[in-house]
Motif scaffolding. Structure first.
Motif, PDB file in Angstrom:
ATOM      1  N   PRO A  28       0.815  -1.229   0.000  1.00 29.16           N
ATOM      2  CA  PRO A  28       0.000   0.000   0.000  1.00 29.16           C
ATOM      3  C   PRO A  28       0.850   1.281   0.000  1.00 29.16           C
ATOM      4  O   PRO A  28       0.398   2.305  -0.483  1.00 29.16           O
ATOM      5  CB  PRO A  28      -0.825  -0.092   1.291  1.00 29.16           C
ATOM      6  CG  PRO A  28      -0.542  -1.407   1.902  1.00 29.16           C
ATOM      7  CD  PRO A  28       0.504  -2.122   1.131  1.00 29.16           C
ATOM      8  N   PRO A  56      -7.518  -1.234   5.876  1.00 29.56           N
ATOM      9  CA  PRO A  56      -6.688  -0.019   5.890  1.00 29.56           C
ATOM     10  C   PRO A  56      -6.617   0.602   7.280  1.00 29.56           C
ATOM     11  O   PRO A  56      -7.390   0.241   8.176  1.00 29.56           O
ATOM     12  CB  PRO A  56      -7.411   0.926   4.935  1.00 29.56           C
ATOM     13  CG  PRO A  56      -8.363   0.085   4.170  1.00 29.56           C
ATOM     14  CD  PRO A  56      -8.685  -1.100   5.004  1.00 29.56           C
ATOM     15  N   TYR A 103      -1.704  -3.024   5.953  1.00 31.59           N
ATOM     16  CA  TYR A 103      -1.622  -1.559   5.919  1.00 31.59           C
ATOM     17  C   TYR A 103      -0.915  -1.038   7.168  1.00 31.59           C
ATOM     18  O   TYR A 103      -0.950  -1.678   8.228  1.00 31.59           O
ATOM     19  CB  TYR A 103      -3.028  -0.952   5.889  1.00 31.59           C
ATOM     20  CG  TYR A 103      -3.694  -1.045   4.544  1.00 31.59           C
ATOM     21  CD1 TYR A 103      -3.619   0.019   3.627  1.00 31.59           C
ATOM     22  CD2 TYR A 103      -4.416  -2.177   4.184  1.00 31.59           C
ATOM     23  CE1 TYR A 103      -4.238  -0.063   2.396  1.00 31.59           C
ATOM     24  CE2 TYR A 103      -5.036  -2.264   2.949  1.00 31.59           C
ATOM     25  CZ  TYR A 103      -4.948  -1.196   2.058  1.00 31.59           C
ATOM     26  OH  TYR A 103      -5.566  -1.273   0.833  1.00 31.59           O
TER      27      TYR A 103
END
Length: 1089
Positions: A125, A223, A170
């Motif tokens: 990410p 996330p 993440y």
């Protein structure tokens, strides 16, 4: 000889394998990017829905499709990896609307065992690296440098051999992967590793979790601010992070796809194997996860990919049914579903079986496929060209022209249909009973042929005859004004729009009139050096009622010219060459691009790009549409303008992705056409063909027309019986009760016109329908359906028993006449010299049809042949039998009448795992195998030794990139004996991705010419992402790779027609053949499909 083959796609892949959403074409635009195995489509999200921007082939089967944004970039890049270990990074070029390759490479290793669970490609990410899991026990890393460029790749050893899924977490200071794997005791666990880029190794990660649900198969990284990962199992869903562990039980199901709804990852859409869509919510207080909730939203197609677009719009891509654009509503509908399907995108995949039939009995084949799987199973009727659905017709001989008129300027519908004959004009109108009847427009002159008429401004109509132009009120129908041709001159050709009239008299006189309120004014007159053959002033500029340009076709110098209006000054002159005069010109605009079309008297059509400001004509292209003169008319369908070219081979010209496409209309010969949008027949066309006038609506404008018959069950085999006008299918219905899923297998009979179920015969428990055939036997005039079955008992490796069922259709019912038990699965049935040839497990068995003493019939075994691993596919021709084996490629058997025995004549000694076989001619056999290759073998009857004669020699090889389930002889197009391609034999194939393709066996000289063209095209047309065409088309299996031979890539060759004029000339130079000749040769090939 059928050695030289041309492979082309008639229907592109429609099975959606991947999708992703991001800002790809510009920082402000939201794009949906879809992968259909070997193609990529880029769509733009607009208030009106998805708008296609690009559709390109990829020289590879896409294994990974991911958007990412390196540091400092304002829009996303696209990462693609293919199944043959190539990768590329693509960027959108706004100026040319094309893809540019940022990076590319090969990530294959010389040794390594390819993963069983498919390739995994993931991007960190924070864009520090790309990770790939391609081979067991290895994790490949492609690092980014700080400028966002890719550096050299390296491998890290991964101890877990049976990997089920890998994702990046993440919010980790070092790139961290989470691995879901299965140990050798079949238990499933999750582990995390940090990737140390400097040491090129793994470091134990922050946490791990052992002994998950046995069905755990999917990881969803969450996330920040929450972080962690969701593990989706078959009966539980778990949220896991370094600090939290939450689990909820679910209804047993296999989740196939997920889509993240919010950027913060608190909601996810999950879709399972039954197409049920759930919403998974992570409940949290600030950054602490407190639990999980799951809610059923409704049902969609069985999803392979889900992309949440925006404002509750979701794209559901499917491999087993149609893909869908859905909207999630806040309130449920009457059935309790929150899902509303806004659009369906047709998907023919997987085509498990199909047959080629001529249902309309017009000499044009249609393909009826068994498409889709499970609950999304359907039959699809695919035919080439555009159908006209007749609404009304009337007998009229000798029609010379037709126009529709409205009774007032602002009336949305047409009222009158003006039909012109050699010495009179008739006016038809719809009466109160919605019938066409003759009427009068008093101001029109009806004792002469009308050359042109049109609606005019101020509720007026204009009619042009040889002597005059008449302006008539459309409300009172009285003559308001008349312009008369000077004495001694008569009008030959004329055209008009709502405010202007342009006409030509003998001697090359060109006259321009303007239409006022109740008055016609002659504005300009000029004399040209030659006679004028055709005119057009269709307004395609800003003003929809007024044109600033006029197109004029000329005799003698065979030219087409653009004149300015009102001044009639010559702007552009283009010589067409040759001796044939232009018969029809048309100014038109497709997808915002202006064109001039010019049709000749011999069925050829020129198209030019027209610059509206300068009147300049560029990018000249020529196509052959028929052999008779063409007349061009515009019409609109679904608020888009198209052009109808009426001739002996009527064609609709339309535009897609700013390319002009031509689709034949399924009518024999059309002399004239005009749109007739009346209240009773909205959006219809009036069509004049031999001796009759027809009013009808037109199908959707596309090259292939597909009709869908949803079954709600999975059709696996299909067969047509001409004599009883029926289809029979073997199908499976899946029903899900609370505790377990059950399957019900049956044979169904359908009417071949309505496609309604008319009868069904249930099979036993565990009994599957494996093959179906319509045939007749020696000494018996009846036609039968024969069905081969297998008992698939869960404990058995191979079925040890099956049946052959013989049915006759009586009073629309399937009547069982005879059955024969077999010692295995009946994989294939063929009609063979009045007998029945069956492939049963490893054996080929021949049965004859015997009459018992009591008058009933039975199948009696005559002889057989052993020596296969599993004989799956069988084709016959005369006494020859060609067998496709599970793993031993193709063998050739022969039936000896004297001995009543079957023996092997020759075989291919390569190991190919076959998926389909077909006989091209007496000596050449075609095969498809499970590494997506095609190959041909030749019977060596001239061989000097037994050993040579006993070997089938491989003569052609090609990587299709598609898994072929079936070949059938036949054609999708009307075979016109006068055309060059009318005599070329073709085989149709259907694949898992929903591709319908055609393999055409070419004469040698044509093959050599096209092979040279293909070589030149490869130099000019570069593959997307720098992927090589030669490598893509090379035959490739686990053991070897070899260049394609004796097969041509028709899709590449036909893309010649989409090149710019400059590119075409480049190729024409190196081929030493004129552009026109090249276009003509390639266009003829496009008529094969």
């Amino acid at each position: 000889m059928s050695i030289w083959n041309y492979v082309v796609t008639a229907h592109k892949p429609t099975n959606v394998t991947h999708s992703c959403v991001g800002n790809f074409t510009s920082p402000q635009e939201l794009n949906l990017i879809i992968a259909k195995c070997t193609r990529i489509e880029i769509h733009l999200l607009t208030p009106l829905g998805l708008q296609p921007m690009l559709d390109v082939p990829i020289y590879g089967r896409i294994a990974t499709l991911e958007l990412f944004r390196p540091h400092g970039e304002v829009q996303d890049f696209l990462f693609i990896a293919t199944e043959r270990y190539k990768f590329c990074v693509l960027q959108w070029d706004t100026d040319t609307s094309e893809l540019i390759t940022r990076a590319m490479g090969d990530v294959s290793d010389r040794i390594g065992r390819p993963t069983d669970n498919g390739q995994i490609g993931i991007i960190d990410p924070d864009c520090r690296l790309i990770g790939l899991h391609l081979y067991d026990g290895l994790f490949k890393v492609i690092p980014f440098d700080n400028k966002g460029q890719l550096k050299e790749a390296f491998n890290i050893r991964l101890e877990e051999l049976q990997v089920l899924d890998i994702k990046f977490l993440y919010g980790c200071s070092k790139p961290t992967i989470v691995v879901l794997y299965q140990d050798n005791k079949d238990a499933r666990h999750v582990k995390t590793y940090e990737v140390a880029l400097k040491d090129k190794d793994f470091v134990e990660g922050p946490w791990s979790q052992n002994n998950l649900d046995n069905g755990a198969g999917l990881l969803i990284p969450v996330p920040m601010p929450l972080g962690g990962v969701i593990i989706i199992g078959e009966e539980t869903i778990v949220y896991c992070s370094a600090s939290a562990f939450k689990a909820i039980p679910t209804r047993p199901s296999i989740t196939r796809a997920y889509g993240r709804v919010d950027a913060d990852g608190s909601r996810y859409l999950l879709s399972d194997h039954a197409g049920l869509l759930h919403l998974l919510v992570i409940t949290h207080e600030r950054e602490r996860v407190t639990g999980l909730k799951i809610e059923l939203l409704g049902e969609t197609s069985i999803a392979s990919t889900i992309s949440y677009l925006d404002n509750a719009f979701v794209y559901v891509g499917s491999s087993y049914g149609d893909s869908q654009l859905i909207k999630l509503n806040l309130q449920p509908d009457a059935k309790g579903s929150y899902v509303e399907v806004l659009e369906r995108y047709v998907n023919l995949g997987p085509i498990v079986d199909f047959c080629v039939v001529d249902l309309e009995r017009q000499g044009q084949g249609q393909v009826v496929t068994c498409s889709g799987a499970y609950k999304d199973g359907s039959l699809r009727i695919v035919r080439n060209g555009i159908g006209i659905n007749e609404q009304a017709s009337v007998e009229l001989q000798g029609i010379k022209g037709m126009w529709s008129l409205r009774s007032s300027t602002d009336d949305p519908y047409d009222t009158f249909l003006v039909v012109s004959f050699i010495s009179e004009t008739r006016i038809l109108a719809m009466n109160a009973d919605d019938e066409l009847e003759e009427t009068e427009i008093e101001g029109f002159y009806s004792q002469a042929q009308t050359l042109f008429c049109h609606d005019a401004v101020h509720n007026q109509l204009v009619q042009v005859t040889a002597n005059s132009v008449r302006l008539v009120s459309s409300t009172s129908r009285e003559l308001l004004h008349e312009w008369t041709a000077p004495s001694g001159f008569s009008v030959n050709v004329a055209t008009a729009n709502a405010t202007q009239v342009l006409l030509a008299t003998g001697g090359g006189h060109l006259v321009y009139l303007e239409i006022g309120d109740g008055i016609l004014t002659q504005v300009k007159y000029t004399q040209l050096e030659y006679e004028i053959s055709c005119l057009d002033i269709n307004p395609i500029g800003e003003n929809t009622n007024h044109s600033q340009l006029a197109a004029v076709g000329m005799w003698t110098d065979i030219s087409v010219r653009i004149y300015s209006l009102p001044g009639l000054d010559l702007v552009t002159k283009e010589h067409l060459g040759g001796e044939i005069i232009p018969r029809s010109v048309l100014l038109c605009s497709f997808e915002g691009v202006s064109y001039l079309l010019c049709a000749l008297g011999d069925g050829h059509l020129f198209n030019f790009l027209l610059n509206m400001n300068t009147g300049e004509l560029t990018d000249r292209k020529k196509v052959s549409l028929g052999t008779q003169p063409i007349t061009l008319r515009t019409f609109s369908s679904k608020s888009t303008t198209h052009v109808f070219a009426a001739s002996d081979r009527p064609t609709v010209i339309y535009s897609s992705n700013k390319k002009l496409l031509y689709s034949n209309v399924n009518l024999k010969e059309v002399s004239h056409m005009c749109p007739f949008n009346s209240a009773a027949f909205p959006d219809s066309l009036a069509i004049a063909k031999e001796g009759e006038l027809t009013i009808g609506t037109i199908d959707d404008i596309q090259k292939l027309h597909i009709r869908s018959i949803p079954l709600g069950e999975h059709a696996r085999r299909i067969c047509h019986q001409e004599q009883t006008r029926t289809f029979a299918i073997c199908s499976v219905r899946y029903s899900q009760s609370s505790s377990e899923e059950s399957e019900m297998h049956c044979v169904r009979l359908l009417d071949d016109q309505t496609f309604e179920f008319i009868s069904m015969y249930p099979l036993d428990t565990y009994e599957y329908g494996c093959s179906i055939l319509s045939c007749s036997f020696a000494d018996d005039s009846n036609v039968y359906y024969c069905v081969g079955t297998a008992y698939v008992i869960p404990e058995e490796n191979e079925p040890s028993k099956g049946r052959i069922l013989v049915f006759v259709v009586e009073d629309g019912k399937l009547q069982l006449i005879a059955e024969k038990e077999t010692k295995g699965a009946v994989y294939s049935l063929n009609s063979f010299n009045g007998k029945l040839l069956a492939a049963i497990n490893q054996k080929i068995q021949l049965y004859k049809w015997m009459l018992r003493d009591d008058g009933s019939r039975e199948l009696q075994s005559e002889c057989g042949h052993h020596g296969h691993i599993l004989a799956l596919f069988v084709q016959t021709r005369g006494d020859f039998i060609v067998v496709g084996d599970l793993m031993k490629s193709i063998s050739l058997l022969i039936y000896k009448h004297e001995e009543g025995a079957i023996e092997e004549r020759a075989r291919d000694y390569n190991a190919n795992w076959m998926s389909a076989v077909e006989i091209l001619d007496d000596d050449i056999y075609l095969g498809a195998e499970n590494n997506f290759n095609l190959f041909t073998v030749r019977k060596n009857s001239e061989g000097t030794t037994d050993e040579e004669r006993g070997r089938l020699e491989v003569v052609g090889e090609f990587h299709l990139g598609e898994f072929v389930n079936h070949f059938r002889h036949g054609s999708l197009v009307m075979r016109l004996p006068d055309s060059d391609v009318g005599q070329i034999p073709t085989v149709i194939f259907g694949t898992i991705n929903g591709v319908i393709g055609v393999i055409a066996s070419l004469p040698h000289d044509q093959y050599v010419f096209l092979e040279k063209l293909q070589l030149n095209l490869v130099k000019v047309i570069k593959g997307v992402g720098g992927l090589s065409h030669e490598q893509w088309r090379s035959f490739n299996n686990e053991k070897r790779t070899a260049d394609a031979k004796n097969f041509l890539d028709g899709d590449l060759i036909e893309s010649f027609l989409d090149l710019s004029r400059g590119r075409m000339e480049e190729i024409s130079k190196s081929m030493a053949v004129s552009v026109e000749e090249l276009c003509k040769r390639v266009e003829e090939l496009t008529r094969l499909h």
